[in-house]
Design an enzyme around this catalytic site. Structure first.
Site, PDB file in Angstrom:
ATOM      1  N   SER A  29       0.850  -1.189   0.000  1.00  0.00           N
ATOM      2  CA  SER A  29       0.000   0.000   0.000  1.00  0.00           C
ATOM      3  C   SER A  29       0.882   1.233   0.000  1.00  0.00           C
ATOM      4  O   SER A  29       1.666   1.454   0.940  1.00  0.00           O
ATOM      5  CB  SER A  29      -0.892   0.020   1.243  1.00  0.00           C
ATOM      6  OG  SER A  29      -1.414   1.325   1.415  1.00  0.00           O
TER       7      SER A  29
ATOM      8  N   HIS B 276      -1.213  -1.273  -4.229  1.00  0.00           N
ATOM      9  CA  HIS B 276      -2.495  -0.970  -3.577  1.00  0.00           C
ATOM     10  C   HIS B 276      -2.588   0.535  -3.312  1.00  0.00           C
ATOM     11  O   HIS B 276      -1.691   1.137  -2.720  1.00  0.00           O
ATOM     12  CB  HIS B 276      -2.564  -1.760  -2.265  1.00  0.00           C
ATOM     13  CG  HIS B 276      -3.871  -1.690  -1.545  1.00  0.00           C
ATOM     14  ND1 HIS B 276      -4.954  -2.475  -1.867  1.00  0.00           N
ATOM     15  CD2 HIS B 276      -4.262  -0.938  -0.496  1.00  0.00           C
ATOM     16  CE1 HIS B 276      -5.958  -2.213  -1.048  1.00  0.00           C
ATOM     17  NE2 HIS B 276      -5.571  -1.273  -0.205  1.00  0.00           N
TER      18      HIS B 276
ATOM     19  N   ASP C 190      -4.820   3.484  -1.613  1.00  0.00           N
ATOM     20  CA  ASP C 190      -5.862   3.719  -0.607  1.00  0.00           C
ATOM     21  C   ASP C 190      -6.455   5.113  -0.738  1.00  0.00           C
ATOM     22  O   ASP C 190      -5.820   6.112  -0.408  1.00  0.00           O
ATOM     23  CB  ASP C 190      -5.270   3.539   0.800  1.00  0.00           C
ATOM     24  CG  ASP C 190      -5.122   2.080   1.160  1.00  0.00           C
ATOM     25  OD1 ASP C 190      -6.097   1.325   0.999  1.00  0.00           O
ATOM     26  OD2 ASP C 190      -4.024   1.683   1.609  1.00  0.00           O
TER      27      ASP C 190
ATOM     28  N   MET D  57      -9.247   7.784   0.414  1.00  0.00           N
ATOM     29  CA  MET D  57     -10.121   8.090   1.565  1.00  0.00           C
ATOM     30  C   MET D  57     -10.695   9.491   1.420  1.00  0.00           C
ATOM     31  O   MET D  57     -10.001  10.402   0.957  1.00  0.00           O
ATOM     32  CB  MET D  57      -9.328   7.999   2.869  1.00  0.00           C
ATOM     33  CG  MET D  57      -8.606   6.677   3.054  1.00  0.00           C
ATOM     34  SD  MET D  57      -7.860   6.544   4.679  1.00  0.00           S
ATOM     35  CE  MET D  57      -6.903   5.034   4.487  1.00  0.00           C
TER      36      MET D  57
ATOM     37  N   HIS E 203      -8.439   0.984  -3.847  1.00  0.00           N
ATOM     38  CA  HIS E 203      -9.367   0.697  -2.743  1.00  0.00           C
ATOM     39  C   HIS E 203     -10.083   1.988  -2.366  1.00  0.00           C
ATOM     40  O   HIS E 203      -9.491   2.874  -1.744  1.00  0.00           O
ATOM     41  CB  HIS E 203      -8.527   0.139  -1.575  1.00  0.00           C
ATOM     42  CG  HIS E 203      -9.309  -0.177  -0.344  1.00  0.00           C
ATOM     43  ND1 HIS E 203      -8.704  -0.424   0.872  1.00  0.00           N
ATOM     44  CD2 HIS E 203     -10.638  -0.303  -0.129  1.00  0.00           C
ATOM     45  CE1 HIS E 203      -9.629  -0.683   1.787  1.00  0.00           C
ATOM     46  NE2 HIS E 203     -10.818  -0.602   1.202  1.00  0.00           N
TER      47      HIS E 203
ATOM     48  N   MET F 248     -12.278   3.991  -0.188  1.00  0.00           N
ATOM     49  CA  MET F 248     -12.937   4.125   1.122  1.00  0.00           C
ATOM     50  C   MET F 248     -13.668   5.458   1.109  1.00  0.00           C
ATOM     51  O   MET F 248     -13.295   6.413   1.800  1.00  0.00           O
ATOM     52  CB  MET F 248     -11.880   4.047   2.235  1.00  0.00           C
ATOM     53  CG  MET F 248     -11.330   2.633   2.404  1.00  0.00           C
ATOM     54  SD  MET F 248      -9.741   2.599   3.258  1.00  0.00           S
ATOM     55  CE  MET F 248      -8.674   2.917   1.860  1.00  0.00           C
TER      56      MET F 248
ATOM     57  N   MET G  97     -11.325  -6.608   5.384  1.00  0.00           N
ATOM     58  CA  MET G  97     -10.581  -5.618   6.162  1.00  0.00           C
ATOM     59  C   MET G  97     -10.235  -6.215   7.529  1.00  0.00           C
ATOM     60  O   MET G  97     -11.117  -6.695   8.244  1.00  0.00           O
ATOM     61  CB  MET G  97     -11.402  -4.345   6.370  1.00  0.00           C
ATOM     62  CG  MET G  97     -11.703  -3.554   5.107  1.00  0.00           C
ATOM     63  SD  MET G  97     -10.253  -3.089   4.140  1.00  0.00           S
ATOM     64  CE  MET G  97      -9.301  -2.134   5.333  1.00  0.00           C
TER      65      MET G  97
ATOM     66  N   ASP H 195      -6.556  -6.910   4.110  1.00  0.00           N
ATOM     67  CA  ASP H 195      -6.020  -5.545   4.137  1.00  0.00           C
ATOM     68  C   ASP H 195      -6.073  -4.969   5.546  1.00  0.00           C
ATOM     69  O   ASP H 195      -7.153  -4.788   6.109  1.00  0.00           O
ATOM     70  CB  ASP H 195      -6.847  -4.677   3.169  1.00  0.00           C
ATOM     71  CG  ASP H 195      -6.293  -3.265   3.026  1.00  0.00           C
ATOM     72  OD1 ASP H 195      -5.183  -3.002   3.538  1.00  0.00           O
ATOM     73  OD2 ASP H 195      -6.974  -2.441   2.387  1.00  0.00           O
TER      74      ASP H 195
HETATM   75  C1  DX5 Z   1      -6.623   0.869   5.835  1.00  0.00           C
HETATM   76  C2  DX5 Z   1      -6.098   0.744   4.411  1.00  0.00           C
HETATM   77  C3  DX5 Z   1      -4.993  -0.250   4.317  1.00  0.00           C
HETATM   78  C4  DX5 Z   1      -3.837   0.018   5.233  1.00  0.00           C
HETATM   79  C5  DX5 Z   1      -2.642  -0.822   4.984  1.00  0.00           C
HETATM   80  O1  DX5 Z   1      -7.518   1.894   5.956  1.00  0.00           O
HETATM   81  O2  DX5 Z   1      -7.119   0.325   3.558  1.00  0.00           O
HETATM   82  O3  DX5 Z   1      -4.633  -0.525   2.989  1.00  0.00           O
HETATM   83  O4  DX5 Z   1      -3.486   1.343   5.262  1.00  0.00           O
HETATM   84  O5  DX5 Z   1      -1.622  -0.366   5.818  1.00  0.00           O
HETATM   85  P1  DX5 Z   1      -1.036  -1.227   7.016  1.00  0.00           P
HETATM   86  O6  DX5 Z   1      -0.433  -2.452   6.392  1.00  0.00           O
HETATM   87  O7  DX5 Z   1      -0.054  -0.314   7.623  1.00  0.00           O
HETATM   88  O8  DX5 Z   1      -2.167  -1.599   7.928  1.00  0.00           O
HETATM   89 ZN    ZN Z   2      -6.551  -0.582   1.529  1.00  0.00          ZN
END
Ligand code: DX5
Ligand code: ZN
Length: 218
Positions: free
Chosen positions: A6, A31, A33, A35, A64, A66, A135, A173
């Site tokens: 990630s 990956h 992320d 948000m 991903h 979120m 998750m 994840d």
């Molecule tokens: C969580 C994210 C993950 C996460 C992974 O909100 O979707 O992808 O940040 O990071 P680590 O491996 O540090 O938990």
């Molecule tokens: Zn993620």
């Protein structure tokens, strides 16, 4: 087993090099992320940085989302070069329609489940899925501790996918590292996401990927 670093935990002033480092370490996917400050309390990256990631690697981009109402942004992330787009079941009242929308953009479709969300949420869309994401932390931040009961949920998800003869990838994840990787492999995961364990590795991100790979059962 695929390993998907990630980039949330990388040094964004050197995004291209940080992606290059995990590629050299043997990463399979990258990956991303995303948000929005609504579905989760944090705000991270959007289509612009996703496009930057796309131009620095040929590896599949595992995006991903979120975010609330993800259907508004599917086209932007498809145009930015996503290989997979994952939406959260908690914010999609009609998962079949959303997954159909992702496929119509020529992108593979994933659905993610928060730790509190049951597997029954995805049963009716299972036949359409390319990726199921379990998750193992509450989404929002990198570097959180793995929620132990998640391994059992991964095993149940594996049984469910097998029962429906689904070829979907099963991704875990959150809080994944070299200590829990082999257990997740035994439980039936096919993709491990790791952010802090890889980008925070003392010998660098490439070594972080190798450490997880070496922890797996051959
Ligand atoms: C969580 C994210 C993950 C996460 C992974 O909100 O979707 O992808 O940040 O990071 P680590 O491996 O540090 O938990
Ligand atoms: Zn993620």
């Amino acid at each position: 087993m695929k390993i998907a670093p990630s980039i949330l935990s990388c040094d964004f002033s050197r995004l291209g090099e940080e992606i290059g480092a995990v590629s050299e370490g043997g990463a399979d996917w990258i990956h991303v992320d995303v948000m929005d400050g609504h579905f989760v309390p944090n705000i991270t990256i959007g289509p612009v940085i996703t496009k930057g990631a796309r131009s620095s690697t040929n590896l599949p981009l595992d995006v991903h989302l979120m975010i609330e109402a993800p259907e508004r942004y599917l086209e932007s992330f498809a145009e930015a070069g996503a290989t997979f787009i994952t939406v959260h079941a908690e914010v999609c009242p009609d998962l079949i329609a959303t997954v159909g929308q992702i496929h119509s953009l020529g992108v593979k479709a994933g659905v993610a489940l928060n730790p509190e969300t049951g597997l029954e949420k995805i049963v009716n869309v299972l036949g359409e899925l390319d990726l199921l994401v379990i998750m193992s932390v509450n989404p929002g931040f990198g570097g959180q501790s793995y929620i132990p009961g998640s391994t059992e949920k991964v095993a149940e998800a594996r049984q469910l996918l097998d029962r429906y003869s689904s070829p979907a990838e099963l991704e875990v994840d959150g809080g994944v590292d070299a200590n829990n990787a082999a257990d997740l492999q035994s439980a039936g995961a096919s993709v491990l996401v790791a952010g802090s364990a890889i980008y925070g590795h003392p010998q660098g991100p490439g070594a972080g990927v190798v450490a997880i790979r070496e922890a797996l059962l051959s």
